[in-house]
Design a protein around this motif. Structure first.
Motif, PDB file in Angstrom:
ATOM      1  N   LYS B 108      11.393  -1.782   7.217  1.00  9.57           N
ATOM      2  CA  LYS B 108      11.079  -1.680   8.851  1.00  9.57           C
ATOM      3  C   LYS B 108       9.588  -1.480   8.754  1.00  9.57           C
ATOM      4  O   LYS B 108       9.147  -2.112   9.752  1.00  9.57           O
ATOM      5  CB  LYS B 108      11.737  -0.596   9.377  1.00  9.57           C
ATOM      6  N   THR B 109       9.098  -0.833   7.859  1.00 12.20           N
ATOM      7  CA  THR B 109       7.650  -0.506   8.150  1.00 12.20           C
ATOM      8  C   THR B 109       6.732  -1.438   7.175  1.00 12.20           C
ATOM      9  O   THR B 109       5.386  -1.345   7.569  1.00 12.20           O
ATOM     10  CB  THR B 109       7.267   0.944   7.688  1.00 12.20           C
ATOM     11  N   SER B 110       7.304  -1.840   6.391  1.00 10.71           N
ATOM     12  CA  SER B 110       6.243  -2.643   5.278  1.00 10.71           C
ATOM     13  C   SER B 110       6.588  -4.281   5.307  1.00 10.71           C
ATOM     14  O   SER B 110       7.624  -4.621   5.218  1.00 10.71           O
ATOM     15  CB  SER B 110       6.604  -1.900   3.796  1.00 10.71           C
ATOM     16  N   SER B 111       5.331  -4.828   5.352  1.00  7.85           N
ATOM     17  CA  SER B 111       5.439  -6.448   5.373  1.00  7.85           C
ATOM     18  C   SER B 111       5.742  -6.923   3.866  1.00  7.85           C
ATOM     19  O   SER B 111       5.449  -6.336   2.779  1.00  7.85           O
ATOM     20  CB  SER B 111       4.218  -6.998   5.755  1.00  7.85           C
ATOM     21  N   LEU B 112       6.406  -8.196   3.713  1.00  5.10           N
ATOM     22  CA  LEU B 112       6.639  -8.748   2.421  1.00  5.10           C
ATOM     23  C   LEU B 112       5.414  -8.775   1.449  1.00  5.10           C
ATOM     24  O   LEU B 112       5.511  -8.354   0.224  1.00  5.10           O
ATOM     25  CB  LEU B 112       7.318 -10.196   2.504  1.00  5.10           C
ATOM     26  N   ARG B 115       4.932  -5.274   0.224  1.00  2.00           N
ATOM     27  CA  ARG B 115       5.869  -4.917  -0.819  1.00  2.00           C
ATOM     28  C   ARG B 115       5.624  -5.528  -2.238  1.00  2.00           C
ATOM     29  O   ARG B 115       5.608  -5.050  -3.115  1.00  2.00           O
ATOM     30  CB  ARG B 115       7.256  -5.408  -0.380  1.00  2.00           C
ATOM     31  N   ILE B 116       5.348  -6.877  -2.220  1.00  2.00           N
ATOM     32  CA  ILE B 116       5.179  -7.582  -3.514  1.00  2.00           C
ATOM     33  C   ILE B 116       3.757  -7.190  -4.078  1.00  2.00           C
ATOM     34  O   ILE B 116       3.872  -6.803  -5.537  1.00  2.00           O
ATOM     35  CB  ILE B 116       4.861  -9.190  -2.998  1.00  2.00           C
ATOM     36  N   LEU B 117       2.674  -6.673  -3.185  1.00  2.00           N
ATOM     37  CA  LEU B 117       1.498  -6.284  -3.833  1.00  2.00           C
ATOM     38  C   LEU B 117       1.662  -4.943  -4.531  1.00  2.00           C
ATOM     39  O   LEU B 117       1.375  -4.455  -5.516  1.00  2.00           O
ATOM     40  CB  LEU B 117       0.650  -5.958  -2.602  1.00  2.00           C
ATOM     41  N   LEU B 118       2.686  -3.842  -3.869  1.00  4.34           N
ATOM     42  CA  LEU B 118       2.958  -2.614  -4.460  1.00  4.34           C
ATOM     43  C   LEU B 118       3.749  -2.835  -5.712  1.00  4.34           C
ATOM     44  O   LEU B 118       3.353  -1.819  -6.577  1.00  4.34           O
ATOM     45  CB  LEU B 118       3.658  -1.786  -3.233  1.00  4.34           C
TER      46      LEU B 118
END
Lengths: 332, 323
Positions: B108-112, B115-118
């Motif tokens: 809901k809060t994080s873009s794709l 997410r990949i970066l993290l």
């Protein structure tokens, strides 16, 4: 050679499957718990090692040789596999006759598609397999398992030759070393399948334990994240990375697995511990027998005394104290 | 008792700071203690028992007194670092890491991209831990070429059979790689010295009978191996000297220093023969020129020691003639 290798792989897959199915079905009937297929397979692998350990100990105490031990292991394996699968069939039929209502009890997943993460994890696992098979990480420091297996195969007896010099022992060995059954398991595999020792001990078995370990961690992941497939996939992804991350220093899990995957230490941290943690968390107490016994047969007195026992003692203590606290809180 | 206790404490002190992965483990547990909300991705917290277990055993291993007691419980046959195998290192880090990642990558809060970066950052951080902070000492000798060594062992066995030498008694003198492999070959060939001479970890097998007096012989063969047999070049009237002069002295069993015979191959090999060596296996130089140069010296050595010689699998094998 390839055919023999395939036969060995078939043996290492089929026997644990047959053993685990029956044993876990009996546990399920006693404890009214569910056991997944990976859990059954990992249990089967431990049962296989325990059976070999029993055959080894019996042979050592009766002064018999490797040939006797191999026959004993073979016979006990056939009997146990047959009985186990028979028990599985009977108990499954009985369970199905009784009810078919548990079909709804399958854990619900969050519905997230996490195939990409599983795919990356599979790639990392493949890389680890290649590294193990290539042998570039192999480290024999402080260990003579393979030499011991070689001395068993050459002499046909247990601990009659010094594994490093090849000369007969001048004095009798201490019992703490004689009771360990892992070299015997390798020796039996080498002699039955007529495969080179370096292939079985340094290549096949580390890869086998690596894959079994991932199954064990998969089971633990399912137990920790019962409702989140993203959690499970992230857990396995991190485990696969941690194998590399913890390989810098000896004594850690990653090092044991990548550099010395055939040793008892790798087996303990990679298979026994995750299964034990799952059993403790899921309260599958009957299954606790397997890692504890396997550790006693393989690691006890050589790679540290009873880690599984320590964990069980801790769990008992924690349960006792939490029950006592609950009783105190319940009092007015 | 006090000495054992002090020794164990010293090994505890030496070992700490050597494992970055432990820092990650401790850091995650501490982060959970300080800010449990970061790890609250699960609803019914099924991970709590594992965190408690991990913390308990971590504290046991970290505090010197409990660590020493644990070491005693573990039996003294293996090194202190094996104690860390007690910790559920992988399960705890992976579980807390997963919870943390799930917290920061909620759909809901994080873009794709975020997410990949993290995930990539986490992977990079963990892989960074794989870099050892200290160079590992006393690394075991690795056997790389199993096939060649296996063929060599078979050939040596055949030489033994053809010349009436019992493989169970013919003790072999060679470099580390050959002697590391021979016990694995399953041929029953015996060796003059063993891996236990250079691998301290094998001392826990208290039954092993390695003779520390053989260490000069081992070192000498290492020098020969390292210098590609250059030590065998004839350089003076008294015998053979190492070209690089890496070995400058030789101490005999009585502790007497032999400067005159320093690096003398004939002297060293004679000593090995006195100690019980019957077959000598030497790696041949890689270049043909060096091989041609050294071969007369090997012939001289074999003749002086009353041995026959042959080349197989890239090694000279010097063995006693059939009586």
């Amino acid at each position: 050679m390839l055919l023999k290798l395939l036969l060995l792989c078939g043996f290492l897959l089929l026997c644990p499957f047959l053993l685990g199915q029956g044993f876990c079905e009996i546990c399920a009937a006693i404890q009214k718990k569910k056991f997944s297929l990976p859990e059954r397979f990992v249990s089967g692998v431990l049962l296989l090692l325990i059976l070999c350990g029993f055959s080894h100990i019996l042979s050592v105490f009766t002064g018999r040789n490797l040939e006797f031990c191999t026959r004993l292991f073979g016979i006990s394996l056939i009997i146990t596999c047959s009985l186990s699968y028979l028990a599985f069939m009977i108990l499954t039929v009985l369970a199905r006759l009784r009810q078919a209502a548990d079909a709804d009890a399958v854990p619900k997943t969050s519905g997230n598609k996490v195939y990409a993460l599983y795919l990356i994890t599979a790639g990392i696992i493949l890389l680890q397999i290649l590294l193990i098979v290539s042998g570039i990480f192999l480290d024999l420091t402080g260990d003579q398992t393979a030499e011991t297996v070689s001395s068993f195969l050459y002499s046909g007896e247990f601990y009659s030759l010094d594994p490093l010099t090849g000369l007969p022992y001048e004095t009798d060995l201490p019992m703490r070393l004689k009771i360990l059954g892992l070299p015997t398991f390798y020796a039996i595999l080498c002699s039955v399948f007529q495969l080179p020792l370096t292939l079985v001990v340094f290549r096949v078995m580390p890869v086998y334990f690596l894959l079994t370990g991932y199954l064990a961690f998969g089971v633990l992941g399912r137990s920790l994240f019962p409702d989140s497939s993203r959690g499970r996939s992230t857990f396995l992804f991190l485990i696969s990375l941690l194998v590399f991350a913890s390989s810098a220093a000896s004594g850690t899990d990653g090092f044991a697995l990548l550099h010395t995957g055939f040793r008892e230490i790798a087996l303990r941290s990679w298979i026994l511990l995750p299964l034990l943690l799952t059993c403790l968390k899921e309260k599958k107490y009957f299954l606790l027998l397997l890692p504890t016994l396997a550790e006693a047969m393989l690691c006890y007195s050589l790679a540290g005394t009873g880690i599984c026992v320590l964990y069980i003692l801790y769990a008992l203590g924690a349960t006792y104290f939490s029950a006592r606290r609950a009783r105190k809180e319940a009092k007015p | 008792m006090m000495q054992t206790f002090t020794g164990l404490f010293d090994s505890w002190k030496e070992f700490h700071g050597n494992m970055p992965i432990l820092a990650v483990y401790a850091g995650l547990l501490l982060a959970y203690l300080i800010c449990p909300k970061l790890f609250s991705a699960g609803t019914d917290r099924p991970h709590l028992p594992l965190i408690k277990t991990g913390s308990f055993f971590f504290l046991l291993c970290v505090f010197p007194l409990t660590a020493v007691l644990l070491r005693m419980y573990f039996t003294p046959y293996h090194p202190y670092e094996n104690l860390w195998s007690l910790l559920p290192l992988l399960p705890v880090i992976a579980m807390l890491g997963s919870l943390l990642l799930m917290h920061f990558t909620e759909e809901k809060t994080s873009s794709l991209t975020n997410r990949i970066l993290l995930y990539c950052l986490t992977a990079a951080l963990l892989l960074f831990c794989a870099l050892p902070l200290q160079k590992k000492e006393n690394h075991s000798y690795l056997i790389r070429d199993h096939e060649t060594l296996s063929a060599l062992a078979e050939d040596v066995l055949q030489i033994c059979e053809e010349n009436g030498i019992a493989p169970e008694t013919a003790r072999i003198y060679s470099n580390r790689e050959v002697l590391s492999y021979l016990p694995l070959s399953g041929t029953g060939l015996t060796t003059l010295y063993t891996r236990a001479l250079w691998d301290q970890g094998l001392q826990r097998y208290s039954y092993d009978k390695s003779d520390p007096d053989l260490l000069p012989l081992l070192n000498y063969m290492d020098v020969a191996d390292y210098n590609d047999c250059a030590f065998l070049y004839y350089e003076g009237p008294t015998g053979f000297f190492p070209a690089g002069a890496t070995l400058t002295s030789f101490t005999d069993r009585d502790g007497k220093l032999h400067k005159d015979t320093a690096g003398n191959a004939l002297y060293i090999f004679s000593e090995a023969k006195k100690t019980g060596a019957e077959i000598f296996i030497l790696p041949t130089p890689e270049s043909d020129d060096a091989l041609n140069q050294v071969t007369p010296d090997i012939l001289f050595l074999a003749e002086s020691l009353d041995l026959q010689w042959t080349i197989t699998q890239g090694y000279w094998v010097l063995y006693p003639a059939k009586s």
